[in-house]
Design an enzyme around this catalytic site. Sequence first.
Site, PDB file in Angstrom:
ATOM      1  N   SER A 148       0.823  -1.128  -0.096  1.00  0.00           N
ATOM      2  CA  SER A 148      -0.019  -0.129  -0.060  1.00  0.00           C
ATOM      3  C   SER A 148       0.729   1.033   0.043  1.00  0.00           C
ATOM      4  CB  SER A 148      -0.870   0.012   1.276  1.00  0.00           C
ATOM      5  OG  SER A 148      -1.360   1.344   1.642  1.00  0.00           O
ATOM      6  N   TYR A 161      -1.461  -0.489  10.765  1.00  0.00           N
ATOM      7  CA  TYR A 161      -1.351  -0.924   9.131  1.00  0.00           C
ATOM      8  C   TYR A 161      -0.442  -0.607   8.460  1.00  0.00           C
ATOM      9  CZ  TYR A 161      -3.527  -1.410   4.294  1.00  0.00           C
ATOM     10  OH  TYR A 161      -3.613  -1.492   3.060  1.00  0.00           O
TER      11      TYR A 161
HETATM   12  N1  LIG Z   1      -8.730  -1.408  -0.720  1.00  0.00           N
HETATM   13  C1  LIG Z   1      -7.968  -0.478  -1.007  1.00  0.00           C
HETATM   14  O1  LIG Z   1      -7.946   0.663  -1.374  1.00  0.00           O
HETATM   15  C2  LIG Z   1      -6.370  -0.784  -0.822  1.00  0.00           C
HETATM   16  C3  LIG Z   1      -5.449  -0.187  -0.946  1.00  0.00           C
HETATM   17  C4  LIG Z   1      -4.180  -0.306  -0.930  1.00  0.00           C
HETATM   18  C5  LIG Z   1      -3.663  -1.638  -0.643  1.00  0.00           C
HETATM   19  N2  LIG Z   1      -4.921  -2.622  -0.115  1.00  0.00           N
HETATM   20  C6  LIG Z   1      -4.491  -3.830  -0.062  1.00  0.00           C
HETATM   21  O2  LIG Z   1      -5.069  -4.885  -0.865  1.00  0.00           O
HETATM   22  C7  LIG Z   1      -5.202  -6.035  -0.210  1.00  0.00           C
HETATM   23  C8  LIG Z   1      -6.614  -6.472  -0.284  1.00  0.00           C
HETATM   24  O3  LIG Z   1      -7.516  -5.553   0.477  1.00  0.00           O
HETATM   25  P1  LIG Z   1      -9.024  -5.424   0.160  1.00  0.00           P
HETATM   26  O4  LIG Z   1      -9.195  -3.996   0.101  1.00  0.00           O
HETATM   27  O5  LIG Z   1      -9.500  -6.238  -1.004  1.00  0.00           O
HETATM   28  O6  LIG Z   1      -9.600  -6.030   1.432  1.00  0.00           O
HETATM   29  P2  LIG Z   1     -11.115  -6.675   1.718  1.00  0.00           P
HETATM   30  O7  LIG Z   1     -12.068  -6.570   0.720  1.00  0.00           O
HETATM   31  O8  LIG Z   1     -11.548  -5.999   3.308  1.00  0.00           O
HETATM   32  O9  LIG Z   1     -10.754  -8.179   1.970  1.00  0.00           O
HETATM   33  C9  LIG Z   1      -9.718  -8.709   2.635  1.00  0.00           C
HETATM   34  C10 LIG Z   1      -9.788 -10.165   2.681  1.00  0.00           C
HETATM   35  O10 LIG Z   1      -8.729 -10.653   3.602  1.00  0.00           O
HETATM   36  C11 LIG Z   1      -9.516 -11.661   4.453  1.00  0.00           C
HETATM   37  N3  LIG Z   1      -8.691 -11.679   5.776  1.00  0.00           N
HETATM   38  C12 LIG Z   1      -8.625 -10.931   6.443  1.00  0.00           C
HETATM   39  N4  LIG Z   1      -7.926 -10.988   7.696  1.00  0.00           N
HETATM   40  C13 LIG Z   1      -7.658 -12.494   7.588  1.00  0.00           C
HETATM   41  C14 LIG Z   1      -7.286 -13.391   8.353  1.00  0.00           C
HETATM   42  N5  LIG Z   1      -6.636 -13.217   9.539  1.00  0.00           N
HETATM   43  N6  LIG Z   1      -7.059 -14.608   8.026  1.00  0.00           N
HETATM   44  C15 LIG Z   1      -7.331 -15.061   6.588  1.00  0.00           C
HETATM   45  N7  LIG Z   1      -8.111 -14.048   5.916  1.00  0.00           N
HETATM   46  C16 LIG Z   1      -8.281 -12.923   6.303  1.00  0.00           C
HETATM   47  C17 LIG Z   1     -10.927 -11.392   4.362  1.00  0.00           C
HETATM   48  O11 LIG Z   1     -11.755 -12.431   4.696  1.00  0.00           O
HETATM   49  P3  LIG Z   1     -12.293 -12.756   6.285  1.00  0.00           P
HETATM   50  O12 LIG Z   1     -12.560 -11.536   6.958  1.00  0.00           O
HETATM   51  O13 LIG Z   1     -13.354 -13.766   6.038  1.00  0.00           O
HETATM   52  O14 LIG Z   1     -10.949 -13.563   7.101  1.00  0.00           O
HETATM   53  C18 LIG Z   1     -11.034 -10.844   3.100  1.00  0.00           C
HETATM   54  O15 LIG Z   1     -11.321 -11.987   2.096  1.00  0.00           O
HETATM   55  C19 LIG Z   1      -4.834  -5.896   1.294  1.00  0.00           C
HETATM   56  O16 LIG Z   1      -3.596  -6.430   1.294  1.00  0.00           O
HETATM   57  C20 LIG Z   1      -4.732  -4.319   1.483  1.00  0.00           C
HETATM   58  O17 LIG Z   1      -3.811  -4.051   2.421  1.00  0.00           O
HETATM   59  C21 LIG Z   1      -6.160  -2.509  -0.464  1.00  0.00           C
END
Ligand SMILES: NC(=O)c1ccc[n+]([C@@H]2O[C@H](COP(=O)([O-])OP(=O)(O)OC[C@H]3O[C@@H](n4cnc5c(N)ncnc54)[C@H](OP(=O)(O)O)[C@@H]3O)[C@@H](O)[C@H]2O)c1
Length: 251
Positions: A148, A161
Site C-alpha cells: 500500500s 496497518y
Molecule cells: N482497498 C484499498 O483501497 C487498498 C489499497 C492499498 C492496498 N490494499 C491492500 O489490498 C489487499 C486486499 O484488500 P481489500 O481492500 O481487497 O480488502 P477486503 O475487501 O477487506 O478483503 C480482505 C480479505 O482478507 C481476508 N482476511 C482478513 N483477515 C484475515 C485473516 N486473519 N485470515 C484470513 N483471511 C483474512 C478477508 O476475509 P475474512 O474477513 O473472512 O477473513 C477478506 O477475504 C490488502 O493487502 C490491502 O492492504 C487495499
Amino acid sequence: MNSLQGKYALITGASQGLGLELAIAFARAGAAGIAIVARNKALLDVARDLIQEVDKQIQVLAIVADVSQAQDIERIVATTLNAFGGHIDILVNNASTIGPEPMPFLLDYPLEDFRNVLNTNLIAPFLLIKKVLPAMIENGGSIINVTSDAGITGYPGWGAYGISKFGLEGLSQTWAAELEESNVRVNWVDPGNMNTAMHRAAEPDEDPTQWANPAYVTSIFVYLASDESKHVNGQRFHAQTEEDEPLSQAA
Ligand SMILES: NC(=O)c1ccc[n+]([C@@H]2O[C@H](COP(=O)([O-])OP(=O)(O)OC[C@H]3O[C@@H](n4cnc5c(N)ncnc54)[C@H](OP(=O)(O)O)[C@@H]3O)[C@@H](O)[C@H]2O)c1
C-alpha cells in the site's frame, strides 16, 4: 489469454475485494488450481462458486483459516500441496486487516490490536513464504505481496496497518535478495485505492465510488504470476496509473 495454464495458485484473503478478483482473473488466465483462504466460510463458499463458474475444469480449493495463527498457516500450505499434487507455483499474500475502526493514533493503539495487525499483515506472509518455498524452489515460482502507499509514507491514523506494510516492503526486498540465485521471484504490488470493504471501513466519510473497482487492477498480478515475468525479481509495482494520491485516500 492462457498465460497461467497448468499453474497452481494460493491466494490469501480471497473471499471478497481484491483477492476474489485476483482468483477470478487467474481462473480466466487458465490456472489449473486455485486455493483461496479466508475466515468467513459463508463468503468463502460463495467466492469458490464464482471462481468455479469461470471454468468447471479448474480445481478450486476453499480453505477456512486465520492467517494470523501459525498453526493455520501450516494447515493452509499442507492442504494446498496435498490437493495440488505438491505444486504451488504462485503465492499471493493479499489478506490484511486495518485493525480497530475508527483507526486510533499510535498513542491510543491497544497492544493486542497492534500485535494482531502485524500477525495478519506481516508475520503471516513471512511464514507462508517459508512454508511454500521448499515446493517452489523445486519447480520455480512467483510470490506477490500486496502492499500500500501507507507502506512507504507514515500517515497519521494508519498506525499498525501502515507499519505492517512498511515491514512487508522490507520483507519482500529481503526475500527477493536472498532468492536472487533461485528460480523463485518475489515482487510486491500497491493496488492503489479500491472500492472494497476494507477501504470503506477505513474511510467511512469518503465516497467509495471515487475508488477503483478491484476487478480493474488485476492485470499486473496476472503478469507477475505468469512466466512472462520469469526474470522479474525484487520490484515494486503500482497497479493503477495515477501517481500523487491525496493523503485522505491512502489505504
Ligand atoms: N482497498 C484499498 O483501497 C487498498 C489499497 C492499498 C492496498 N490494499 C491492500 O489490498 C489487499 C486486499 O484488500 P481489500 O481492500 O481487497 O480488502 P477486503 O475487501 O477487506 O478483503 C480482505 C480479505 O482478507 C481476508 N482476511 C482478513 N483477515 C484475515 C485473516 N486473519 N485470515 C484470513 N483471511 C483474512 C478477508 O476475509 P475474512 O474477513 O473472512 O477473513 C477478506 O477475504 C490488502 O493487502 C490491502 O492492504 C487495499
